[in-house]
Design a protein around this motif. Structure first.
Motif, PDB file in Angstrom:
ATOM      1  N   THR A   1      92.044  36.745  37.944  1.00  0.00           N
ATOM      2  CA  THR A   1      93.279  36.228  37.344  1.00  0.00           C
ATOM      3  C   THR A   1      92.949  35.017  36.486  1.00  0.00           C
ATOM      4  O   THR A   1      91.818  34.504  36.517  1.00  0.00           O
ATOM      5  CB  THR A   1      94.284  35.813  38.435  1.00  0.00           C
ATOM      6  N   PRO A   2      93.923  34.489  35.734  1.00  0.00           N
ATOM      7  CA  PRO A   2      93.670  33.245  34.984  1.00  0.00           C
ATOM      8  C   PRO A   2      93.299  32.071  35.879  1.00  0.00           C
ATOM      9  O   PRO A   2      92.682  31.111  35.402  1.00  0.00           O
ATOM     10  CB  PRO A   2      95.006  33.004  34.272  1.00  0.00           C
ATOM     11  N   ASP A   3      93.661  32.149  37.181  1.00  0.00           N
ATOM     12  CA  ASP A   3      93.289  31.084  38.124  1.00  0.00           C
ATOM     13  C   ASP A   3      91.983  31.374  38.849  1.00  0.00           C
ATOM     14  O   ASP A   3      91.611  30.637  39.780  1.00  0.00           O
ATOM     15  CB  ASP A   3      94.394  30.906  39.182  1.00  0.00           C
ATOM     16  N   GLY A   4      91.303  32.444  38.466  1.00  0.00           N
ATOM     17  CA  GLY A   4      90.077  32.815  39.150  1.00  0.00           C
ATOM     18  C   GLY A   4      90.280  34.024  40.049  1.00  0.00           C
ATOM     19  O   GLY A   4      91.375  34.578  40.151  1.00  0.00           O
ATOM     20  N   PRO A   5      89.229  34.451  40.749  1.00  0.00           N
ATOM     21  CA  PRO A   5      89.308  35.669  41.553  1.00  0.00           C
ATOM     22  C   PRO A   5      89.890  35.420  42.950  1.00  0.00           C
ATOM     23  O   PRO A   5      89.841  34.299  43.473  1.00  0.00           O
ATOM     24  CB  PRO A   5      87.850  36.115  41.649  1.00  0.00           C
ATOM     25  N   TYR A   6      90.443  36.490  43.521  1.00  0.00           N
ATOM     26  CA  TYR A   6      90.809  36.502  44.930  1.00  0.00           C
ATOM     27  C   TYR A   6      90.669  37.937  45.419  1.00  0.00           C
ATOM     28  O   TYR A   6      90.443  38.860  44.623  1.00  0.00           O
ATOM     29  CB  TYR A   6      92.229  35.958  45.162  1.00  0.00           C
ATOM     30  N   ARG A   7      90.776  38.126  46.734  1.00  0.00           N
ATOM     31  CA  ARG A   7      90.612  39.464  47.291  1.00  0.00           C
ATOM     32  C   ARG A   7      91.866  39.878  48.056  1.00  0.00           C
ATOM     33  O   ARG A   7      92.531  39.042  48.666  1.00  0.00           O
ATOM     34  CB  ARG A   7      89.386  39.514  48.205  1.00  0.00           C
ATOM     35  N   ILE A   8      92.174  41.175  47.975  1.00  0.00           N
ATOM     36  CA  ILE A   8      93.252  41.732  48.779  1.00  0.00           C
ATOM     37  C   ILE A   8      92.743  43.009  49.452  1.00  0.00           C
ATOM     38  O   ILE A   8      91.822  43.677  48.960  1.00  0.00           O
ATOM     39  CB  ILE A   8      94.529  42.039  47.963  1.00  0.00           C
ATOM     40  N   ASP A   9      93.361  43.309  50.588  1.00  0.00           N
ATOM     41  CA  ASP A   9      92.992  44.463  51.392  1.00  0.00           C
ATOM     42  C   ASP A   9      94.076  45.525  51.213  1.00  0.00           C
ATOM     43  O   ASP A   9      95.258  45.198  51.176  1.00  0.00           O
ATOM     44  CB  ASP A   9      92.910  44.035  52.859  1.00  0.00           C
ATOM     45  N   ALA A  10      93.680  46.772  51.082  1.00  0.00           N
ATOM     46  CA  ALA A  10      94.642  47.852  50.878  1.00  0.00           C
ATOM     47  C   ALA A  10      94.352  48.997  51.830  1.00  0.00           C
ATOM     48  O   ALA A  10      93.187  49.375  52.014  1.00  0.00           O
ATOM     49  CB  ALA A  10      94.588  48.357  49.436  1.00  0.00           C
ATOM     50  N   VAL A  42      99.886  49.760  50.172  1.00  0.00           N
ATOM     51  CA  VAL A  42      99.587  50.488  48.937  1.00  0.00           C
ATOM     52  C   VAL A  42      99.314  49.499  47.816  1.00  0.00           C
ATOM     53  O   VAL A  42     100.129  48.597  47.567  1.00  0.00           O
ATOM     54  CB  VAL A  42     100.758  51.405  48.519  1.00  0.00           C
ATOM     55  N   VAL A  43      98.194  49.658  47.150  1.00  0.00           N
ATOM     56  CA  VAL A  43      97.909  48.917  45.918  1.00  0.00           C
ATOM     57  C   VAL A  43      97.685  49.941  44.812  1.00  0.00           C
ATOM     58  O   VAL A  43      96.828  50.820  44.923  1.00  0.00           O
ATOM     59  CB  VAL A  43      96.671  48.011  46.068  1.00  0.00           C
ATOM     60  N   ILE A  44      98.490  49.835  43.759  1.00  0.00           N
ATOM     61  CA  ILE A  44      98.352  50.701  42.587  1.00  0.00           C
ATOM     62  C   ILE A  44      97.702  49.882  41.478  1.00  0.00           C
ATOM     63  O   ILE A  44      98.120  48.748  41.218  1.00  0.00           O
ATOM     64  CB  ILE A  44      99.717  51.234  42.120  1.00  0.00           C
ATOM     65  N   VAL A  45      96.721  50.442  40.826  1.00  0.00           N
ATOM     66  CA  VAL A  45      96.024  49.747  39.742  1.00  0.00           C
ATOM     67  C   VAL A  45      96.373  50.450  38.433  1.00  0.00           C
ATOM     68  O   VAL A  45      96.040  51.615  38.232  1.00  0.00           O
ATOM     69  CB  VAL A  45      94.499  49.737  39.969  1.00  0.00           C
TER      70      VAL A  45
END
Length: 560
Positions: free
Chosen positions: A180-189, A41-44
């Protein structure tokens, strides 16, 4: 978990302290993974709706990633009126009591026309409820209480400074790009729950829109700090002498802060109206030239009643303002959003556990779209009465207000904002409708689809009051008015509660004593009556003469 250090003392501090908190960024291991890490679960969105949803799921044993693009709590009071039902939900989530302790509780209101009071109303006229009709509490305090509770739950991973910039849905989940402040990344939900507000970026990413009505009127919100001996009531004026031709609302908040809403009219320039030199004369006209005050916060908004056509889009589900929006008179925005979260949490938990199929999530859409339509309908009617759109409409409204001075029937027509109550989900596919007729028919409001009414109880041999809603289980509960029958042993996965009236033969063996008889009265219960309750405390079935087969069938239906 990547919880950055947040001072709990700061979260319990004053409004100024809380609004000044800037939550530090913390890099997460997911950002260094070679391939996107999958989460169930990812809640935005970490507002009241997203936080409530995360806490509910975590309390049910689900791991949750909660993303928020900001680094602080809300600025300004924003939502302030939280209803009895919302407080009952937050009680179950372990966050209700500090909000009640800090908030201003109220049940009473007054309506004025020009310079005369019309009538007074009471939103909770009967005794025997744990919570008031409403508390007034600045949104930043509500969020602080929810953040504090969330930080106590290790299954919640809150990631601040994390903005979702891309969403790629698929049949079994979605891929999110997070900046993010460190740059982008990806997550799977596996599931994405969009609680990202009225301008929802996720809604735009899916190519979805909200449809409805935008009203040609604007209102100014002003938060004013002052010492005043006004009673803790909701005061609403139509056409007052200090703001002629318009309407005004006055509410008390904690910390000697008062919310004032001024109707401005469609021609008002929002940027000009937000300037202190234009706000202060309006406030002085209401309070008088001699009363000292400080302007804390101000905003201008436009009335609108909108919603998405559908709240469920495969594995992406919308809740709160991202799914629907209403005009603020009636306190239906945040309250309905928290009820969205409660409806969704238990259903998603069952799906994730493999106890129900994904079709159960479709019932979230059907039920909360129905509730949104009810809120929009009530909010639209209030808006049309408060801001007449023609001379004939204004003449009708003013005639009703004149009659309301002396006639009860006219007061039922006056609409200064029908205040939030939970929707009764009459047409829900999860309900089992009453089949008893004649002398076995039920009276009252506790029909399938209604939220269970609270009532004071106590345990056998104890005098301390406990509350019926707090005694319910986290999953399904079966209330037996009388001893738990032998056939109930066949019903597993359900909490069985036996309720007895004081002095009944089986009272010593009962789980709860209905000492004042209010539970039996509100549920129209007789000996042998049985109620089946959902995990979100809605009634889903009831019987005068229950049996195992009937209860099992109703339970199966309620599980989708």
């Amino acid at each position: 978990m990547s919880h950055p250090a947040i001072s709990l003392q700061a979260l319990r501090g004053s409004g100024a302290d809380i609004q000044a908190i800037h939550i530090p960024y913390a890099r997460h291991a997911d950002q260094d993974a070679a391939t996107p890490v999958q989460h169930p679960v990812v809640i935005v969105g970490a507002g009241p709706v997203g936080l409530s949803l995360a806490i509910d799921l975590a309390q049910r044993g689900q791991r949750v990633v909660l993303l928020d693009n900001d680094c602080k709590l809300s600025t300004g009071s924003r939502a302030i009126c939280f209803s009895k039902r919302t407080l009952e939900i937050w009680d179950r989530l372990g966050a209700g009591q500090p909000m009640v302790d800090k908030g201003v509780s109220w049940n009473l209101g007054k309506v004025f026309f020009q310079d005369q009071p019309l009538y007074r109303f009471d939103l909770l006229p009967e005794e025997g409820h744990e919570r008031p009709a409403f508390i007034n509490l600045q949104q930043y305090y509500a969020e602080a209480c929810l953040v504090e509770r969330a930080l106590q739950l290790p299954l919640i991973d809150i990631r601040w400074h994390s903005q979702v910039t891309a969403l790629q849905p698929r049949e079994d989940g979605a891929l999110l790009t997070v900046q993010t402040p460190d740059g982008p990344y990806r997550i799977d939900a596996q599931w994405v729950l969009a609680c990202d507000g009225s301008r929802s970026p996720l809604r735009t990413m899916l190519g979805q829109e909200s449809h409805g009505r935008i009203f040609r009127d604007r209102f100014l919100i002003a938060d004013v700090k002052m010492h005043a001996d006004f009673p803790t009531e909701r005061w609403f004026w139509f056409d007052p002498p200090f703001h002629p031709g318009q309407s005004v609302l006055l509410h008390r908040q904690p910390d000697d802060v008062w919310r004032i809403d001024f109707q401005l009219g469609w021609d008002a320039d929002p940027e000009e109206e937000k300037k202190p030199e234009n706000i202060l004369p309006r406030i002085r006209a209401l309070l008088g030239e001699d009363r000292p005050f400080e302007l804390e916060w101000a905003s201008v908004y436009t009335f609108a009643c909108l919603r998405m056509d559908r709240f469920v889009h495969g594995r992406v589900v919308f809740a709160g303002d991202s799914a629907h929006g209403v005009s603020p008179f009636g306190a239906r925005g945040a309250n309905s959003g928290v009820q969205d979260a409660e409806n969704l949490a238990w259903k998603l938990d069952r799906v994730l556990r493999g106890l129900s199929g994904p079709g159960l999530i479709a019932t979230y859409g059907a039920e909360r779209e129905y509730a949104a339509d009810e809120n929009i309908r009530n909010s639209t009617r209030a808006t049309d009465f408060i801001t007449p759109k023609s001379e004939i409409s204004r003449l009708f409204r003013d005639a009703v207000l004149d009659l309301a001075r002396h006639h009860e029937f006219a007061r039922k027509i006056v609409n200064s904002g029908r205040l939030s109550v939970p929707a009764t989900l009459h047409g829900s596919p999860l309900n089992t409708h009453d089949i008893d007729t004649g002398s076995d028919a039920f009276d009252g409001t506790q029909v399938p689809g209604a939220v269970l009414a609270d009532a004071p109880m106590h345990r056998p041999g104890e005098e301390a009051t406990i509350w019926l809603l707090r005694a319910l289980g986290p999953d399904f509960t079966l209330l037996h008015f009388g001893p738990v029958p032998a056939w109930a042993q066949e019903i597993t996965g359900v909490l069985h509660l036996s309720i007895a009236a004081a002095g009944q033969a089986h009272a010593a063996q009962a789980d709860l004593i209905d000492a004042q008889g209010l539970a039996a009265l509100r549920l129209d219960a007789r000996p042998g009556t049985c109620y089946l309750l959902r995990p979100d405390q809605h009634v889903c079935a009831r019987w005068r003469r229950p049996d195992a087969a009937g209860v099992q069938a109703a339970l199966q239906r309620a599980c989708g």
